[in-house]
Design a protein around this motif. Structure first.
Motif, PDB file in Angstrom:
ATOM      1  N   VAL A 157       0.838  -1.200   0.000  1.00  0.00           N
ATOM      2  CA  VAL A 157       0.000   0.000   0.000  1.00  0.00           C
ATOM      3  C   VAL A 157       0.877   1.255   0.000  1.00  0.00           C
ATOM      4  N   GLY A 158       1.992   1.206   0.727  1.00  0.00           N
ATOM      5  CA  GLY A 158       2.906   2.342   0.748  1.00  0.00           C
ATOM      6  C   GLY A 158       2.402   3.482   1.600  1.00  0.00           C
ATOM      7  N   THR A 159       1.882   3.144   2.787  1.00  0.00           N
ATOM      8  CA  THR A 159       1.324   4.168   3.663  1.00  0.00           C
ATOM      9  C   THR A 159       2.310   4.552   4.750  1.00  0.00           C
ATOM     10  N   THR A 160       1.871   5.331   5.720  1.00  0.00           N
ATOM     11  CA  THR A 160       2.751   5.866   6.758  1.00  0.00           C
ATOM     12  C   THR A 160       2.604   5.075   8.054  1.00  0.00           C
ATOM     13  N   PRO A 161       3.590   5.153   8.963  1.00  0.00           N
ATOM     14  CA  PRO A 161       3.467   4.488  10.268  1.00  0.00           C
ATOM     15  C   PRO A 161       2.245   4.965  11.047  1.00  0.00           C
ATOM     16  N   GLY A 162       1.945   6.257  10.979  1.00  0.00           N
ATOM     17  CA  GLY A 162       0.790   6.776  11.683  1.00  0.00           C
ATOM     18  C   GLY A 162      -0.515   6.183  11.181  1.00  0.00           C
ATOM     19  N   THR A 163      -0.601   5.985   9.868  1.00  0.00           N
ATOM     20  CA  THR A 163      -1.829   5.436   9.286  1.00  0.00           C
ATOM     21  C   THR A 163      -2.016   3.972   9.645  1.00  0.00           C
ATOM     22  N   VAL A 164      -0.951   3.189   9.620  1.00  0.00           N
ATOM     23  CA  VAL A 164      -1.103   1.767   9.950  1.00  0.00           C
ATOM     24  C   VAL A 164      -1.473   1.595  11.414  1.00  0.00           C
ATOM     25  N   LEU A 165      -0.966   2.459  12.284  1.00  0.00           N
ATOM     26  CA  LEU A 165      -1.321   2.358  13.695  1.00  0.00           C
ATOM     27  C   LEU A 165      -2.731   2.893  13.951  1.00  0.00           C
ATOM     28  N   LEU A 166      -3.150   3.891  13.178  1.00  0.00           N
ATOM     29  CA  LEU A 166      -4.535   4.351  13.277  1.00  0.00           C
ATOM     30  C   LEU A 166      -5.476   3.224  12.863  1.00  0.00           C
ATOM     31  N   TYR A 167      -5.138   2.549  11.763  1.00  0.00           N
ATOM     32  CA  TYR A 167      -5.978   1.426  11.331  1.00  0.00           C
ATOM     33  C   TYR A 167      -5.952   0.308  12.372  1.00  0.00           C
ATOM     34  N   GLU A 168      -4.792   0.038  12.948  1.00  0.00           N
ATOM     35  CA  GLU A 168      -4.685  -1.025  13.945  1.00  0.00           C
ATOM     36  C   GLU A 168      -5.581  -0.725  15.146  1.00  0.00           C
ATOM     37  N   LEU A 169      -5.690   0.547  15.510  1.00  0.00           N
ATOM     38  CA  LEU A 169      -6.572   0.938  16.609  1.00  0.00           C
ATOM     39  C   LEU A 169      -8.023   0.580  16.277  1.00  0.00           C
ATOM     40  N   PHE A 170      -8.459   0.909  15.061  1.00  0.00           N
ATOM     41  CA  PHE A 170      -9.818   0.571  14.636  1.00  0.00           C
ATOM     42  C   PHE A 170      -9.984  -0.939  14.470  1.00  0.00           C
ATOM     43  N   TYR A 171      -8.955  -1.595  13.957  1.00  0.00           N
ATOM     44  CA  TYR A 171      -8.995  -3.051  13.754  1.00  0.00           C
ATOM     45  C   TYR A 171      -9.230  -3.774  15.082  1.00  0.00           C
ATOM     46  N   GLU A 172      -8.456  -3.430  16.087  1.00  0.00           N
ATOM     47  CA  GLU A 172      -8.591  -4.103  17.384  1.00  0.00           C
ATOM     48  C   GLU A 172      -9.904  -3.725  18.067  1.00  0.00           C
ATOM     49  N   GLY A 173     -10.319  -2.473  17.916  1.00  0.00           N
ATOM     50  CA  GLY A 173     -11.597  -2.057  18.484  1.00  0.00           C
ATOM     51  C   GLY A 173     -12.773  -2.741  17.813  1.00  0.00           C
ATOM     52  N   ALA A 174     -12.712  -2.880  16.471  1.00  0.00           N
ATOM     53  CA  ALA A 174     -13.784  -3.545  15.723  1.00  0.00           C
ATOM     54  C   ALA A 174     -13.829  -5.029  16.048  1.00  0.00           C
ATOM     55  N   THR A 175     -12.658  -5.647  16.209  1.00  0.00           N
ATOM     56  CA  THR A 175     -12.604  -7.072  16.542  1.00  0.00           C
ATOM     57  C   THR A 175     -13.253  -7.330  17.905  1.00  0.00           C
TER      58      THR A 175
END
Length: 291
Positions: A157-175
């Motif tokens: 995807v070629g994204t930033t560290p901040g974006t992957v950690l933002l997604y990880e926050l939503f990922y774990e919350g959604a799970t």
């Protein structure tokens, strides 16, 4: 944002937010349960807590570093998909968020279709009840393998560290949310399920009926299942038997046996009686959320 700043923000802000969200979901599924339980809650807290503690080592030492490391590498070298797109940063963040979530939809389907991956994912599905503790019941081996896959997706995807950690926050919350045993008001959940994965939707995925297990693979956004025609919403929750048919005895699902499970022979999708679980045809349309 530098990777050190992103990781520090995730630890100082993201982790407390996830902890508070978990306590809220625990309270809601206590006061307003969706499905009847088969096992004492205390027993499941202890068992799934042990598995989660083991998996947490991999999550923090392998998965998070893999995501941040891949994003840092591609950001420095401006490689991957997003650096090639002439979009403002806000849109790049949105596209990255969607692509990371789509990558996890695909990863989930792979865990069900390839036996070498299912061996590890099976530990998650053998839980005989479904609640917020199931969200953390993952084998360390699955976490380690997913670190390679998800790190690779972040790199592509070629994204930033901040974006992957933002997604990880939503990922774990959604799970945590969609594994919870929280009975939301029906109309509220019906509306939510059009966009995100909900407890009723994911409860069907944990059914012992194979065609129901092989549905509802999405993690955050539910529209990936709609896109790939793997969505199934029409099964009433009280008619669902949670788990894997060949592993319905709580006595054998000990912590030690769960750690060994991926390295044992895979049992066929049948009950101990030899019968393959099935369900009579449901007249309600497949895309209509059942209560």
């Amino acid at each position: 944002m530098k990777k050190e700043d992103a990781f520090s923000l995730f630890q100082k802000v993201g982790m407390p937010v996830l902890g508070g969200w978990a306590l809220f979901l625990f309270w809601k599924e206590t006061t307003r349960a969706l499905r009847s339980r088969k096992q004492p809650r205390t027993d499941r807290l202890v068992m799934n807590g042990k598995v989660a503690a083991t998996a947490a080592v991999g999550l923090r030492l392998m998965l998070i570093p893999a995501l941040v490391g891949a994003a840092t590498y591609t950001q420095k070298r401006q490689i991957g998909l997003l650096p090639r797109l002439p979009l403002p940063q806000s849109l790049k963040t949105l596209v990255a968020f969607l692509l990371l979530d789509y990558g996890n939809y695909l990863w989930h389907t792979l865990n069900h279709r390839f036996s070498v991956l299912w061996r590890f994912h099976n530990v998650h599905h053998t839980d005989l009840d479904l609640d917020i503790t199931t969200a953390w019941r993952f084998h360390l081996g699955e976490v380690a393998i997913s670190a390679l896959y998800r790190g690779g997706v972040a790199g592509l995807v070629g994204t930033t560290p901040g974006t992957v950690l933002l997604y990880e926050l939503f990922y774990e919350g959604a799970t945590a949310f969609h594994h919870s045993n929280w009975q939301l008001p029906y109309q509220v959940e019906k509306a939510l399920s059009k966009v995100v994965v909900t407890p009723r939707m994911h409860g069907i995925h944990h059914s012992i009926v194979l065609r129901e297990t092989n549905s509802n693979y999405s993690v955050v956004f539910s529209f990936w299942d709609r896109l790939h025609q793997t969505l199934r919403l029409n099964v009433p929750q009280q008619e669902i038997t949670i788990g894997v048919p060949a592993y319905q005895e709580a006595e054998e699902l000990t912590y030690a046996n769960l750690l060994r499970l991926p390295f044992t022979s895979i049992r066929s999708w049948k009950l101990p009686s030899g019968e393959e679980p099935d369900r009579p045809h449901i007249k309600r349309p497949i895309f209509e959320l059942a209560r």
